[in-house]
Design an enzyme around this catalytic site. Structure first.
Site, PDB file in Angstrom:
ATOM      1  N   GLU A 322     -69.835 -25.788 -34.548  1.00 54.62           N
ATOM      2  CA  GLU A 322     -70.780 -24.757 -34.975  1.00 54.62           C
ATOM      3  C   GLU A 322     -70.274 -23.354 -34.647  1.00 54.62           C
ATOM      4  O   GLU A 322     -70.528 -22.401 -35.382  1.00 54.62           O
ATOM      5  CB  GLU A 322     -72.145 -24.986 -34.306  1.00 54.62           C
ATOM      6  CG  GLU A 322     -72.123 -25.034 -32.790  1.00 54.62           C
ATOM      7  CD  GLU A 322     -73.479 -25.372 -32.201  1.00 54.62           C
ATOM      8  OE1 GLU A 322     -74.456 -25.377 -32.960  1.00 54.62           O
ATOM      9  OE2 GLU A 322     -73.550 -25.607 -30.985  1.00 54.62           O
ATOM     10  N   LYS A 373     -54.944 -31.989 -34.123  1.00 49.54           N
ATOM     11  CA  LYS A 373     -53.569 -31.537 -34.367  1.00 49.54           C
ATOM     12  C   LYS A 373     -52.741 -31.334 -33.112  1.00 49.54           C
ATOM     13  O   LYS A 373     -51.535 -31.062 -33.208  1.00 49.54           O
ATOM     14  CB  LYS A 373     -53.596 -30.207 -35.138  1.00 49.54           C
ATOM     15  CG  LYS A 373     -54.203 -29.064 -34.337  1.00 49.54           C
ATOM     16  CD  LYS A 373     -54.049 -27.738 -35.054  1.00 49.54           C
ATOM     17  CE  LYS A 373     -54.475 -26.585 -34.145  1.00 49.54           C
ATOM     18  NZ  LYS A 373     -54.244 -25.277 -34.767  1.00 49.54           N
ATOM     19  N   LYS A 415     -44.717 -32.398 -39.506  1.00 48.32           N
ATOM     20  CA  LYS A 415     -44.507 -33.525 -38.586  1.00 48.32           C
ATOM     21  C   LYS A 415     -44.711 -34.871 -39.278  1.00 48.32           C
ATOM     22  O   LYS A 415     -44.408 -35.927 -38.698  1.00 48.32           O
ATOM     23  CB  LYS A 415     -45.429 -33.379 -37.375  1.00 48.32           C
ATOM     24  CG  LYS A 415     -45.036 -32.200 -36.487  1.00 48.32           C
ATOM     25  CD  LYS A 415     -46.025 -31.972 -35.374  1.00 48.32           C
ATOM     26  CE  LYS A 415     -45.537 -30.855 -34.451  1.00 48.32           C
ATOM     27  NZ  LYS A 415     -45.325 -29.567 -35.136  1.00 48.32           N
ATOM     28  N   LYS A 427     -50.813 -38.124 -39.817  1.00 49.54           N
ATOM     29  CA  LYS A 427     -50.865 -37.246 -40.983  1.00 49.54           C
ATOM     30  C   LYS A 427     -50.079 -37.834 -42.167  1.00 49.54           C
ATOM     31  O   LYS A 427     -50.446 -37.618 -43.324  1.00 49.54           O
ATOM     32  CB  LYS A 427     -50.320 -35.863 -40.621  1.00 49.54           C
ATOM     33  CG  LYS A 427     -51.185 -35.116 -39.606  1.00 49.54           C
ATOM     34  CD  LYS A 427     -52.604 -34.887 -40.100  1.00 49.54           C
ATOM     35  CE  LYS A 427     -52.673 -33.782 -41.115  1.00 49.54           C
ATOM     36  NZ  LYS A 427     -54.073 -33.506 -41.558  1.00 49.54           N
ATOM     37  N   ASN A 452     -45.568 -24.872 -38.419  1.00 49.17           N
ATOM     38  CA  ASN A 452     -46.432 -24.176 -37.467  1.00 49.17           C
ATOM     39  C   ASN A 452     -46.969 -22.885 -38.057  1.00 49.17           C
ATOM     40  O   ASN A 452     -46.339 -22.268 -38.916  1.00 49.17           O
ATOM     41  CB  ASN A 452     -45.660 -23.873 -36.180  1.00 49.17           C
ATOM     42  CG  ASN A 452     -45.286 -25.138 -35.426  1.00 49.17           C
ATOM     43  OD1 ASN A 452     -45.072 -26.186 -36.030  1.00 49.17           O
ATOM     44  ND2 ASN A 452     -45.218 -25.049 -34.113  1.00 49.17           N
ATOM     45  N   GLY A 455     -50.700 -17.704 -34.726  1.00 48.39           N
ATOM     46  CA  GLY A 455     -52.063 -17.301 -34.422  1.00 48.39           C
ATOM     47  C   GLY A 455     -53.100 -18.382 -34.562  1.00 48.39           C
ATOM     48  O   GLY A 455     -54.293 -18.122 -34.363  1.00 48.39           O
TER      49      GLY A 455
END
Length: 615
Positions: A322, A373, A415, A427, A452, A455
């Site tokens: 949330e 992740k 990956k 994944k 990647n 941030g």
């Protein structure tokens, strides 16, 4: 009247007055006496009025009185335009004096001489006005700035400063222009253009500059930016970067100047701006219902922001976090009441709830960004990866199929190519499930794979910055470890671009540039923070590789077949194995299941050998 419009009106009045005074002075010199207004005939007034009308209308059409974007203040272009305006008025007047009878008589050459004098006065007046504005603009102190570049971006930026005027929002005072290219512009906004970056240190010293802003039209190379950063560090200058030039088209004035930012790590490692085909993306998204899972996460929230600006009929943001939904809605609307239908609180592990949501909302496009992740954590809890990244993905796929979704994009990771970790295997399994759905249902069912992201939550950049702020040390797993990096907006924009070109059942691999050594990344961050901290190597963790792959050994890549920044591959399609239900709470069983259904070719070979030995 706006500030910019008022300034233009002032220049209209000044130019007209200068031409009239010059004309009156020339008539007086020729006649050896000034003419009283009462002795001027109506014909003369008509000639003067028509000449002024020509000057003003031509000035508006050429941009001198209407659009600073077209006429650079202080440039030779402006000088030429001023000459054209004054001479147009003069030629008009001269032609009319030949045709009409004037009283007192005006020789045909008098308006031409007046036009030349008025042009010189206009150039001088503008030069003095710029000098006054630069040196006595306001009581609040502005940052003395050197602009690097003398092209379109620099022009827009200087015009935005002009629009801001003496407002307190205007943070900058331009004191010099340095052009790294051998361009044709010699004077820019009244300042002489200095050629070559090697002149920067001397220019900054002479002008007492405090900052340098990169405003070149073409993106600078990584090496060039690093050299520039080194020069600024040696000269104690702040190095700033302009936003994309499109921002100036949307936001003029102080709002634009506030978007100037300091150079960051993405600039130093060479991530160049992405040219998104906005026309195709807009036509694909506009008027559609778009649902984004993981909308509160780093990638999911940016996808929401990118989608939002293309005008979908409805944007449905789904997440179990949330706080993340609150932040995403706040970034879109400026308010975060969380009481509308655009935010949906749900967990992708809950198949029944997902089916209900998709049945009610009937989305056209789905971006599936919800996932676990964090690689080291999932190595300890593989059953969690199974529940979210595998079963959760299948739940979203099933709900989308029942709702007849037209386009489904699964967000994956590099990956998943030759996976060596639980994250990568889970994944890759999700990619295989998405490909299988593409074989079974109409529409587009595809995955997008990238590396990647700068941030993002828990990224190495965030970790390094915290370690630097706390005095170090900065921890790196291995001196040679390297990874692919993108910025969050870049990754999200390429996801939207991939949506347009995707074919069902395939995985699209985004162009990631060259891999970056993490140790070099750490050193650059330390340098940016001007910190004195050590780098400590801790060793590779379980599931980590020295280098990541973008394409699996079992895949054949079609590079740039449909878009220069997107590579297409095909993964082996596979339906969800019903036996997975036994491993959603069994970590060892989940580890074995993931190795079998999402593992690399090497992992499968090891498993086959183990089975052979047991038999």
């Amino acid at each position: 009247m706006k500030v910019g419009e008022w300034k233009q009106a002032q220049w209209v009045a000044l130019d007209v007055l200068a031409w009239l005074i010059a004309l009156a002075a020339m008539v007086g010199l020729i006649n050896d006496d000034m003419v009283a207004l009462s002795n001027i005939s109506s014909t003369n007034y008509i000639i003067i009025g028509l000449a002024i009308l020509v000057m003003v209308l031509l000035g508006i059409s050429l941009g001198e009185y209407s659009s600073p974007q077209r006429v650079w203040p202080g440039s030779r272009t402006e000088d030429i335009v001023l000459f054209i305006l004054n001479m147009a008025a003069s030629v008009t007047a001269s032609a009319l004096t030949i045709i009409l009878v004037t009283n007192p008589p005006i020789e045909w050459f008098i308006p031409l001489a007046a036009g030349i004098c008025a042009t010189l006065f206009g150039i001088l007046a503008r030069t003095v006005a710029r000098w006054i504005a630069t040196n006595f603009r306001s009581k609040h102190r502005c940052e003395r700035l050197v602009i690097l570049g003398a092209g379109r971006r620099a022009k827009y930026f200087i015009n935005s400063l002009t629009d801001a005027g003496t407002s307190r929002d205007n943070r900058f005072q331009v004191v010099a222009v340095v052009d790294p290219e051998q361009g044709s512009v010699h004077r820019f906004h009244g300042l002489r253009v200095v050629r070559g970056i090697e002149q920067l240190e001397d220019v900054a010293s002479r002008t007492r500059a405090e900052s340098v802003i990169i405003a070149t039209d073409e993106a600078l190379s990584t090496e060039y930016i690093n050299v520039l950063n080194h020069i600024c560090e040696e000269s104690q200058l702040r190095l700033l970067v302009l936003p994309p030039v499109e921002e100036y088209s949307r936001h003029r004035g102080a709002r634009t100047t506030s978007q100037v930012r300091e150079i960051n790590i993405a600039d130093l490692i060479g991530r160049q701006p992405l040219n998104l085909d906005e026309t195709k993306v807009s036509s694909f998204i506009r008027g559609k219902k778009v649902l984004v899972t993981g909308a509160g996460g780093s990638i999911g929230s940016e996808i929401c922001r990118q989608v939002h600006r293309f005008g979908p009929s409805e944007l449905i943001m789904l997440d179990r976090d949330e706080g993340g939904l609150h932040a995403t809605q706040l970034s879109l609307t400026g308010t975060a009441l969380l009481d509308g239908s655009d935010t949906v609180l749900a967990d992708i592990r809950d198949a029944e709830t997902l089916n209900q949501i998709f049945a009610e909302r009937q989305p056209d496009i789905v971006y599936h960004a919800a996932a676990l992740k964090h690689l080291p954590l999932l190595e300890s809890y593989p059953a969690e990866a199974v529940q979210t990244n595998v079963v959760g993905t299948q739940n979203v796929l099933n709900a989308a199929a029942r709702a007849n979704v037209c386009t489904f994009i699964n967000i994956s990771t590099d990956k998943a190519a030759n996976p060596a970790s639980i994250l990568g295997e889970s994944k890759r399994a999700a990619e295989r499930l998405t490909a299988h759905m593409g074989n079974e249902h109409s529409g587009v069912w595809a995955s997008v794979r990238f590396g990647n992201v700068f941030g993002s939550r828990g990224s190495v950049i965030t970790t390094f910055q915290r370690q630097i702020e706390e005095g170090g040390p900065v921890t790196v797993t291995h001196p040679e470890v390297e990874r692919y990096f993108m910025t969050i907006p870049e990754a999200s924009q390429l996801v939207l671009q991939a949506t347009v070109v995707a074919e069902s059942g395939e995985t699209l691999v985004l162009e990631m540039g060259k891999p970056v050594r993490i140790a070099d990344l750490a050193r650059n961050l330390i340098k940016l923070h001007d910190a004195d901290v050590d780098i400590v190597y801790t060793g590779l963790r379980e599931g980590e590789k020295i280098s990541e792959d973008l394409v699996d050994d079992r895949e054949e890549a079609a590079v740039g077949d449909r878009h220069p920044l997107i590579t297409e591959v095909r993964v082996e399609a596979e339906p969800l194995d019903p036996s997975i239900d036994f491993y959603t709470h069994d970590h060892q069983g989940a580890r074995r299941w993931l190795a079998e259904h999402g593992g690399s070719e090497q992992t499968h070979a090891v498993m086959s050998a183990a089975v052979g030995e047991q038999s």
